[in-house]
Design an enzyme around this catalytic site. Structure first.
Site, PDB file in Angstrom:
ATOM      1  N   GLU A   2       0.359  21.818 -35.799  1.00  0.00           N
ATOM      2  CA  GLU A   2      -0.610  20.773 -35.456  1.00  0.00           C
ATOM      3  C   GLU A   2      -1.372  21.202 -34.212  1.00  0.00           C
ATOM      4  O   GLU A   2      -0.791  21.810 -33.310  1.00  0.00           O
ATOM      5  CB  GLU A   2       0.076  19.434 -35.143  1.00  0.00           C
ATOM      6  CG  GLU A   2       0.441  18.630 -36.355  1.00  0.00           C
ATOM      7  CD  GLU A   2       1.886  18.832 -36.727  1.00  0.00           C
ATOM      8  OE1 GLU A   2       2.651  19.319 -35.887  1.00  0.00           O
ATOM      9  OE2 GLU A   2       2.244  18.515 -37.880  1.00  0.00           O
TER      10      GLU A   2
ATOM     11  N   TYR B  97      -5.890  30.345 -34.252  1.00  0.00           N
ATOM     12  CA  TYR B  97      -5.146  30.150 -35.507  1.00  0.00           C
ATOM     13  C   TYR B  97      -6.000  30.554 -36.718  1.00  0.00           C
ATOM     14  O   TYR B  97      -5.499  31.192 -37.644  1.00  0.00           O
ATOM     15  CB  TYR B  97      -4.686  28.692 -35.636  1.00  0.00           C
ATOM     16  CG  TYR B  97      -3.777  28.242 -34.516  1.00  0.00           C
ATOM     17  CD1 TYR B  97      -2.761  29.067 -34.047  1.00  0.00           C
ATOM     18  CD2 TYR B  97      -3.939  27.006 -33.907  1.00  0.00           C
ATOM     19  CE1 TYR B  97      -1.929  28.663 -33.009  1.00  0.00           C
ATOM     20  CE2 TYR B  97      -3.110  26.592 -32.872  1.00  0.00           C
ATOM     21  CZ  TYR B  97      -2.107  27.429 -32.426  1.00  0.00           C
ATOM     22  OH  TYR B  97      -1.296  27.033 -31.400  1.00  0.00           O
TER      23      TYR B  97
END
Ligand SMILES: CC(C)(COP(=O)(O)OP(=O)(O)OC[C@H]1O[C@@H](n2cnc3c(N)ncnc32)[C@H](O)[C@@H]1OP(=O)(O)O)[C@@H](O)C(=O)NCCC(=O)NCCS
Length: 107
Positions: free
Chosen positions: A60, A72
């Site tokens: 998250e 990411y």
């Protein structure tokens, strides 16, 4: 934990179970950011997930954290969904962006 010159410059936390892994935290000290440490830590966590035979890694991230999202995405994570009002924020709550990467089995 990433150690350089005898001190901790960053760390990452991974949980795994039932074929899935979850990156719970990634952090690099401000003075060492932007030097590749975060990428090294996330790569190591993905390697650990593979070692645990996980098929997928989740995490998250706050939508207001573009540096982390960019890290990411550059490592192959894609948006998987959102958790509404997940994080405390200055003005109330903030959603969490859920990201995931599929780990292909070794050939
Ligand atoms: C997010 C964090 C872990 C990244 O660590 P880092 O060591 O600075 O990252 P790296 O130097 O390995 O950079 C890897 C990629 O992240 C992105 N990135 C990192 N810093 C960036 C910046 N200031 N601006 C834009 N993109 C950035 C880029 O995609 C970069 O790839 P590139 O160097 O090829 O352009 C670090 O900024 C941090 O600890 N932030 C505070 C805690 C946090 O937000 N953790 C994530 C919670 S989900």
């Amino acid at each position: 934990m990433l150690v350089a010159s005898g001190y901790i410059v960053g760390y990452g936390v991974l949980s795994s179970g039932a074929g899935e892994a979850h990156i719970l935290n990634v952090c690099v000290v401000p003075e060492e950011q932007n030097k590749g440490c975060g990428r090294r830590i996330v790569k190591r966590l993905i390697d650990l997930a593979r070692w645990h035979r996980c098929e997928r890694v989740f995490l998250e991230v706050r939508p207001s954290n573009p540096n982390a999202i960019s890290l990411y995405e550059s490592m192959g994570f894609n948006e998987f969904g959102r958790r509404p009002n997940y994080y405390p924020a200055k003005k109330g709550r903030e959603d969490a962006l859920v990201m995931a990467i599929e780990l292909l089995p070794d050939p």
